[in-house]
Write a protein that holds these residues in place. Structure first.
Motif, PDB file in Angstrom:
ATOM      1  N   MET A 143     -11.726  -2.083   8.345  1.00  0.00           N
ATOM      2  CA  MET A 143     -10.389  -2.094   7.744  1.00  0.00           C
ATOM      3  C   MET A 143     -10.383  -2.869   6.430  1.00  0.00           C
ATOM      4  SD  MET A 143      -8.310  -2.658  11.280  1.00  0.00           S
ATOM      5  CE  MET A 143      -6.680  -2.650  10.582  1.00  0.00           C
ATOM      6  N   GLU A 144     -11.199  -3.899   6.347  1.00  0.00           N
ATOM      7  CA  GLU A 144     -11.320  -4.661   5.111  1.00  0.00           C
ATOM      8  C   GLU A 144     -11.924  -3.776   4.015  1.00  0.00           C
ATOM      9  OE1 GLU A 144     -12.383  -9.290   4.249  1.00  0.00           O
ATOM     10  OE2 GLU A 144     -13.725  -8.191   5.579  1.00  0.00           O
ATOM     11  N   GLN A 145     -12.929  -2.985   4.375  1.00  0.00           N
ATOM     12  CA  GLN A 145     -13.551  -2.066   3.414  1.00  0.00           C
ATOM     13  C   GLN A 145     -12.573  -0.995   2.941  1.00  0.00           C
ATOM     14  OE1 GLN A 145     -17.095  -0.579   5.298  1.00  0.00           O
ATOM     15  NE2 GLN A 145     -18.172  -2.522   5.101  1.00  0.00           N
ATOM     16  N   SER A 146     -11.616  -0.638   3.818  1.00  0.00           N
ATOM     17  CA  SER A 146     -10.607   0.373   3.472  1.00  0.00           C
ATOM     18  C   SER A 146      -9.411  -0.227   2.738  1.00  0.00           C
ATOM     19  CB  SER A 146     -10.092   1.068   4.743  1.00  0.00           C
ATOM     20  OG  SER A 146     -11.134   1.730   5.401  1.00  0.00           O
ATOM     21  N   GLY A 147      -9.409  -1.537   2.572  1.00  0.00           N
ATOM     22  CA  GLY A 147      -8.318  -2.191   1.862  1.00  0.00           C
ATOM     23  C   GLY A 147      -7.063  -2.405   2.693  1.00  0.00           C
ATOM     24  N   LEU A 148      -7.186  -2.341   4.026  1.00  0.00           N
ATOM     25  CA  LEU A 148      -6.020  -2.477   4.890  1.00  0.00           C
ATOM     26  C   LEU A 148      -5.758  -3.913   5.333  1.00  0.00           C
ATOM     27  CD1 LEU A 148      -6.552   0.680   7.127  1.00  0.00           C
ATOM     28  CD2 LEU A 148      -4.917   0.388   5.243  1.00  0.00           C
TER      29      LEU A 148
ATOM     30  N   LEU B 148      -1.187  -2.527   0.868  1.00  0.00           N
ATOM     31  CA  LEU B 148      -1.484  -1.123   1.185  1.00  0.00           C
ATOM     32  C   LEU B 148      -1.193  -0.832   2.650  1.00  0.00           C
ATOM     33  CD1 LEU B 148      -2.713   1.670   0.519  1.00  0.00           C
ATOM     34  CD2 LEU B 148      -4.958   0.683   1.083  1.00  0.00           C
ATOM     35  N   ALA B 149      -1.602  -1.733   3.545  1.00  0.00           N
ATOM     36  CA  ALA B 149      -1.366  -1.530   4.977  1.00  0.00           C
ATOM     37  C   ALA B 149       0.119  -1.563   5.293  1.00  0.00           C
ATOM     38  CB  ALA B 149      -2.097  -2.590   5.796  1.00  0.00           C
ATOM     39  N   VAL B 150       0.838  -2.498   4.706  1.00  0.00           N
ATOM     40  CA  VAL B 150       2.280  -2.591   4.933  1.00  0.00           C
ATOM     41  C   VAL B 150       2.951  -1.292   4.486  1.00  0.00           C
ATOM     42  CG1 VAL B 150       4.391  -3.803   4.224  1.00  0.00           C
ATOM     43  CG2 VAL B 150       2.330  -5.106   4.787  1.00  0.00           C
TER      44      VAL B 150
END
Length: 164
Positions: free
Chosen positions: A88-93, A113-115
């Motif tokens: 998830m860190e790699q996906s920017g979440l 981005l996740a929000v």
């Protein structure tokens, strides 16, 4: 509980048979409506857990959660949560932040981005369900509304207590 053991078992089986497909269909349809990328269910659970923590303590510096606390809350192995958080860190979440002190512990936080993706998904899911509810009879809509408190109690009844 009213009814026979066999009747209760039939109800349990029907719930089990329908909840998973319903959830997956809602997720898939909502993603398509909102043109969102496919995020694995386990990652969505981590996002929801972090969002619940942020909602409980709103503000610019809303607390994150330690990976071990996420593992406990979600009933997952720590290594599983670690792998999920890394992806998830790699996906920017999510982002990890060092906890003050010894510099070894981290907390996990939602990124903007996740929000945004959670909000977009929730809006799309609401829209999908409002549309589907509009095609049901008033009696069916009332029955679903009346069942919600029981479903919430059922959910609490199958949720394991937090570890000490």
């Amino acid at each position: 509980m009213t009814g026979t053991g066999d009747e209760t078992a039939r109800i349990a089986r029907r719930l089990s048979d329908r909840i998973g497909p319903f959830r997956r269909t809602l997720l898939r349809t909502s993603r398509a409506v909102a043109d969102l990328p496919d995020i694995p269910d386990a990652q969505v659970e981590v996002l929801r857990a972090l969002a619940a923590g942020a909602a409980a303590a709103p503000g610019a510096d809303a607390p994150g959660a330690a990976p071990s606390a996420l593992a406990t809350r979600l009933g997952l192995a720590r290594s599983t949560v670690s792998n999920l958080v890394s992806a998830m860190e790699q996906s920017g979440l999510v982002e990890r932040r060092l906890v003050g002190g010894d510099g070894r512990r981290t907390t996990v936080h939602l990124t903007p981005l996740a929000v945004d993706r959670l909000r977009t998904y929730d809006d799309a899911a609401t829209s999908v369900l409002v549309d589907a509810l509009g095609h049901l009879s008033a009696e069916d809509v009332h029955a679903l509304a009346a069942a919600l408190p029981a479903l919430e109690r059922l959910h609490r009844g199958i949720t394991p207590p937090p570890a000490p």
